[in-house]
Design an enzyme around this catalytic site. Structure first.
Site, PDB file in Angstrom:
ATOM      1  CG  PHE A 134     128.163  42.070  10.669  1.00 20.06           C
ATOM      2  CD1 PHE A 134     127.980  42.770  11.851  1.00 20.06           C
ATOM      3  CD2 PHE A 134     128.802  42.703   9.610  1.00 20.06           C
ATOM      4  CE1 PHE A 134     128.422  44.092  11.973  1.00 20.06           C
ATOM      5  CE2 PHE A 134     129.260  44.007   9.724  1.00 20.06           C
ATOM      6  CZ  PHE A 134     129.062  44.700  10.896  1.00 20.06           C
ATOM      7  CG  ASN A 193     122.163  28.125   5.293  1.00 17.44           C
ATOM      8  OD1 ASN A 193     122.705  29.119   5.757  1.00 17.44           O
ATOM      9  ND2 ASN A 193     122.633  27.480   4.237  1.00 17.44           N
ATOM     10  CB  THR A 238     128.663  32.363   7.476  1.00 18.74           C
ATOM     11  OG1 THR A 238     127.618  33.077   6.801  1.00 18.74           O
ATOM     12  CG2 THR A 238     129.481  31.574   6.470  1.00 18.74           C
ATOM     13  N   GLY A 239     126.048  32.261   9.695  1.00 22.28           N
ATOM     14  CA  GLY A 239     125.348  33.057  10.710  1.00 22.28           C
ATOM     15  C   GLY A 239     125.382  32.383  12.070  1.00 22.28           C
ATOM     16  CB  SER A 283     126.052  35.948   0.474  1.00 21.88           C
ATOM     17  OG  SER A 283     127.216  35.565  -0.229  1.00 21.88           O
ATOM     18  N   GLY A 311     111.439  35.188  -7.371  1.00 22.51           N
ATOM     19  CA  GLY A 311     110.178  34.489  -7.638  1.00 22.51           C
ATOM     20  C   GLY A 311     109.181  34.704  -6.503  1.00 22.51           C
ATOM     21  CE1 TYR A 361     129.852  37.937  -1.262  1.00 21.30           C
ATOM     22  CE2 TYR A 361     131.464  39.653  -1.733  1.00 21.30           C
ATOM     23  CZ  TYR A 361     130.313  39.229  -1.084  1.00 21.30           C
ATOM     24  OH  TYR A 361     129.639  40.093  -0.251  1.00 21.30           O
ATOM     25  CE1 TYR A 386     113.716  36.169 -12.250  1.00 21.17           C
ATOM     26  CE2 TYR A 386     111.564  36.415 -11.220  1.00 21.17           C
ATOM     27  CZ  TYR A 386     112.546  35.601 -11.751  1.00 21.17           C
ATOM     28  OH  TYR A 386     112.351  34.244 -11.809  1.00 21.17           O
ATOM     29  CB  THR A 403     129.761  47.230   6.755  1.00 23.12           C
ATOM     30  OG1 THR A 403     129.381  47.886   5.544  1.00 23.12           O
ATOM     31  CG2 THR A 403     128.856  47.705   7.873  1.00 23.12           C
TER      32      THR A 403
END
Ligand code: UDP
Length: 312
Positions: free
Chosen positions: A12, A33, A36-37, A76, A103, A146, A160, A176
């Site tokens: 989304f 991947n 959920t998309g 996620s 990385g 989560y 990092y 959202t």
């Protein structure tokens, strides 16, 4: 023209971010991947030269050849139902996936913006929630996978930054909504919309007095775009502070759709936050940003989308 990697591109938020960066003239690599998309969210981008899609699981090593200027990490599972069904993947993408992308950012000297969430505040005892609030999270409850993954994401991003001098940004996203939300992810808005359209009663959990503050997706994307280009490096809330109870939200959707059904009440899920509202003072002052789309307007646009999706 920048070269931008967007993870969770078929989701989304990811797909709306792809649209925005392409509209601004940038080159976009979308990565997903498809856990959920959905390809239907980005298929309109495939004919464009500016866009390429990489089918990849970012918990495995991520390689992008050539130049890379920006990374937006939005991969996620992101609804309570999804992370109940996929607890390990949720933890892995927040932890291992974020590590891989940091990385990658280091290797390319790219700026990386990571998607955190209001869930880092848990069931908040401070209201509305400013960025300085540390939260009230149950690490071993159903939402822990989560919430703690996102808290780790923030911690490793800061590490990092401080240790490797990677150029980082952290956005804390509040609820959202808008077109392309998944119909069956269990979230309140797609559920209420589907129920209203299909003639079912609207299922409010608990007594419906818990609150949320819903931001229309275009406003959110604009806040993220500004944050990426700003110099601000601590976590920043982006959300709409217009707060509403779930019961009133259901009533607004019944009124909008002209549905005759009623609201029925079901048990409140464990650790469901009782109230949630962003303090957006920082976004206002430092980004000159605030939401522009009212709930009335945003819900009307979202209703048009769901009517189309649910057309017999
Ligand atoms: N909710 C509800 N009925 C539903 C789905 C959700 O009353 O069919 C409630 C849920 O308990 C929560 C709020 O709506 O209090 C928002 O839920 P959602 O899953 O959209 O996101 P959350 O903000 O909890 O992550």
């Amino acid at each position: 023209m920048a070269k931008v990697l967007i993870t969770g591109a078929a989701g989304f938020l990811g797909s709306h971010l792809c649209d925005r960066f392409i509209k601004e003239g940038h080159e976009v690599i979308g990565m997903d991947n498809l856990l959920t998309g959905s390809m239907s969210n980005i298929e309109h981008l495939f004919p464009l030269k500016q866009f390429e899609f990489h089918f990849h699981d970012i918990t495995k090593f991520v390689h992008i050849p050539g130049r890379l200027d920006y990374i937006l990490h939005f991969a996620s599972p992101a609804s309570p139902i999804d992370y109940l069904k996929m607890p390990i993947q949720t933890l892995k993408v927040g932890a291992l996936g974020t590590h891989n992308l940091l990385g990658l950012a280091k290797a390319h000297a790219a700026r990386i913006l990571v998607a955190s969430t209001s869930e880092v505040y848990g069931d908040p005892l401070v209201h509305p929630q400013p960025e300085e609030y540390w939260g009230n999270v149950n690490p071993v409850g159903p939402r822990g996978v989560y919430d703690e993954a996102k808290r780790f994401l923030e911690a490793i991003t800061m590490a990092y930054r401080n240790f490797h001098e990677v150029d980082t940004r952290i956005v804390r996203i509040f609820n959202t909504y808008g077109p392309r939300m998944r119909l069956n992810d269990g979230r309140v808005l797609p559920t209420f919309m589907r129920q209203a359209i299909q003639g079912e009663d609207l299922t409010a959990f608990g007594d419906g007095s818990q609150t949320r503050s819903f931001c229309y997706v275009d406003d959110l994307v604009d806040g993220i775009y500004r944050l990426l280009l700003s110099d601000y490096t601590l976590p920043m809330n982006i959300g709409n502070p217009s707060e509403i109870s779930i019961k009133e939200f259901g009533e607004e959707i019944l009124a909008l759709t002209g549905a005759n059904q009623k609201i029925v009440y079901q048990p409140l899920p464990q650790d469901d936050p009782k109230q949630r509202c962003p303090d957006i003072t920082k976004a206002r002052q430092l980004l000159g940003w605030e939401p522009k789309v009212s709930r009335k307007e945003g819900l009307a646009r979202t209703y048009a989308f769901f009517k189309e999706v649910l057309k017999p």
